[in-house]
Design a protein around this motif. Sequence first.
Motif, short mmCIF file in Angstrom:
data_model
loop_
_atom_site.label_atom_id
_atom_site.label_comp_id
_atom_site.label_asym_id
_atom_site.label_seq_id
_atom_site.Cartn_x
_atom_site.Cartn_y
_atom_site.Cartn_z
N PRO A 208 -3.15 7.20 10.19
CA PRO A 208 -4.33 6.62 10.85
C PRO A 208 -5.66 7.11 10.25
O PRO A 208 -6.61 6.34 10.12
CB PRO A 208 -4.19 7.05 12.31
CG PRO A 208 -2.73 7.26 12.50
CD PRO A 208 -2.24 7.81 11.18
N MET A 209 -5.72 8.39 9.87
CA MET A 209 -6.94 8.92 9.23
C MET A 209 -7.23 8.18 7.93
O MET A 209 -8.37 7.84 7.64
CB MET A 209 -6.78 10.41 8.91
CG MET A 209 -7.00 11.32 10.04
SD MET A 209 -6.83 13.02 9.41
CE MET A 209 -6.53 13.86 10.94
N LEU A 210 -6.18 7.97 7.16
CA LEU A 210 -6.35 7.29 5.87
C LEU A 210 -6.76 5.84 6.06
O LEU A 210 -7.61 5.34 5.32
CB LEU A 210 -5.05 7.36 5.06
CG LEU A 210 -4.62 8.75 4.63
CD1 LEU A 210 -3.26 8.71 3.95
CD2 LEU A 210 -5.66 9.40 3.73
N GLU A 211 -6.19 5.19 7.06
CA GLU A 211 -6.55 3.80 7.32
C GLU A 211 -8.01 3.71 7.77
O GLU A 211 -8.73 2.80 7.37
CB GLU A 211 -5.60 3.19 8.35
CG GLU A 211 -4.22 2.95 7.75
CD GLU A 211 -3.12 2.68 8.76
OE1 GLU A 211 -3.31 2.97 9.97
OE2 GLU A 211 -2.05 2.20 8.34
N LEU B 216 -6.72 2.81 -2.32
CA LEU B 216 -5.52 3.53 -2.75
C LEU B 216 -4.70 2.73 -3.76
O LEU B 216 -3.54 3.04 -3.98
CB LEU B 216 -4.67 3.87 -1.52
CG LEU B 216 -5.30 4.83 -0.51
CD1 LEU B 216 -4.40 5.01 0.70
CD2 LEU B 216 -5.60 6.17 -1.16
N SER B 217 -5.34 1.75 -4.40
CA SER B 217 -4.59 0.91 -5.34
C SER B 217 -4.07 1.73 -6.53
O SER B 217 -2.95 1.50 -7.00
CB SER B 217 -5.42 -0.28 -5.81
OG SER B 217 -6.65 0.14 -6.35
N ALA B 218 -4.86 2.67 -7.01
CA ALA B 218 -4.40 3.51 -8.13
C ALA B 218 -3.22 4.39 -7.70
O ALA B 218 -2.26 4.58 -8.45
CB ALA B 218 -5.54 4.36 -8.67
N VAL B 219 -3.30 4.91 -6.48
CA VAL B 219 -2.21 5.73 -5.94
C VAL B 219 -0.96 4.87 -5.78
O VAL B 219 0.15 5.30 -6.11
CB VAL B 219 -2.61 6.38 -4.59
CG1 VAL B 219 -1.43 7.09 -3.95
CG2 VAL B 219 -3.78 7.35 -4.79
N ALA B 220 -1.13 3.64 -5.30
CA ALA B 220 0.00 2.73 -5.13
C ALA B 220 0.70 2.46 -6.47
O ALA B 220 1.93 2.53 -6.55
CB ALA B 220 -0.47 1.42 -4.51
N LEU B 221 -0.08 2.19 -7.48
CA LEU B 221 0.49 1.92 -8.80
C LEU B 221 1.19 3.16 -9.35
O LEU B 221 2.31 3.07 -9.88
CB LEU B 221 -0.60 1.45 -9.77
CG LEU B 221 -0.12 1.05 -11.16
CD1 LEU B 221 0.93 -0.07 -11.08
CD2 LEU B 221 -1.30 0.60 -12.00
N SER C 30 0.84 -1.19 0.00
CA SER C 30 0.00 0.00 0.00
C SER C 30 0.88 1.25 0.00
O SER C 30 2.05 1.19 0.38
CB SER C 30 -0.90 0.00 1.23
OG SER C 30 -0.18 0.42 2.38
N PRO C 31 0.32 2.39 -0.39
CA PRO C 31 1.09 3.63 -0.34
C PRO C 31 1.62 3.92 1.06
O PRO C 31 2.75 4.39 1.21
CB PRO C 31 0.09 4.70 -0.79
CG PRO C 31 -0.88 3.96 -1.63
CD PRO C 31 -1.00 2.60 -1.00
N ILE C 32 0.83 3.61 2.06
CA ILE C 32 1.27 3.87 3.44
C ILE C 32 2.45 2.97 3.79
O ILE C 32 3.42 3.42 4.41
CB ILE C 32 0.09 3.71 4.43
CG1 ILE C 32 -0.94 4.82 4.17
CG2 ILE C 32 0.57 3.73 5.87
CD1 ILE C 32 -2.25 4.66 4.92
N GLN C 33 2.41 1.71 3.37
CA GLN C 33 3.55 0.81 3.61
C GLN C 33 4.80 1.32 2.90
O GLN C 33 5.90 1.29 3.46
CB GLN C 33 3.23 -0.60 3.12
CG GLN C 33 2.21 -1.33 3.96
CD GLN C 33 1.76 -2.63 3.30
OE1 GLN C 33 1.52 -2.67 2.09
NE2 GLN C 33 1.65 -3.69 4.09
N THR C 34 4.63 1.80 1.68
CA THR C 34 5.76 2.34 0.92
C THR C 34 6.37 3.52 1.64
O THR C 34 7.60 3.61 1.80
CB THR C 34 5.30 2.76 -0.49
OG1 THR C 34 4.80 1.62 -1.18
CG2 THR C 34 6.43 3.38 -1.29
#
Length: 169
Positions: free
Chosen positions: A132-135, A141-146, A19-23
């Motif tokens: 935390p807000m995003l979670e 967020l798959s498009a953001v991740a890509l 996920s973007p947050i993990q990245t």
Amino acid sequence: MASIHHPNARRPRDAFAESPIQTLRRDHDMIRKLADKYLNGHSLDVRRQAAIQLVQAIHTHSRLEEAVFYPGVRKVEPNLVAHFEEEHLNVDDMLAALQGMHIDERRADMLMRDMIQSTLAHIREEEEELFPMLELAHLDLSAVALEMQVFEANLVHMQAQFGKLGVRH
């Protein structure tokens, strides 16, 4: 036939599952480690190398957040994202001021320490407030991740091309 897969082994397709947050957390961890190396390095060579890597890591991470991540999550908390963008401008100014300085200079060391302090405070805020807000928002967020993966790959490619040409950033 069942295959045995080590739980910590990374399969190629797992990279797309991040996920973007993990990245961003991964980047944050790297920045923390480099900051620690710089602040606590006992030799000038270790501190010099840490400074070079830290400046590059912060620059790359900032571009990724500014170009892809913040626009992708702005709708959740626009004021907080605007606050983070302002903090980026401050760090960008410090990065620009460090250009052309030698890390051996006292003012470069002071500026590096200020930049590290600002960056680490920014990271804490992102991890304690925004993530935390995003979670909780359960956004897709798959498009953001890509888009982040493509952005990072292009940035790395461009940096490699400049390196081949002998151009230093």
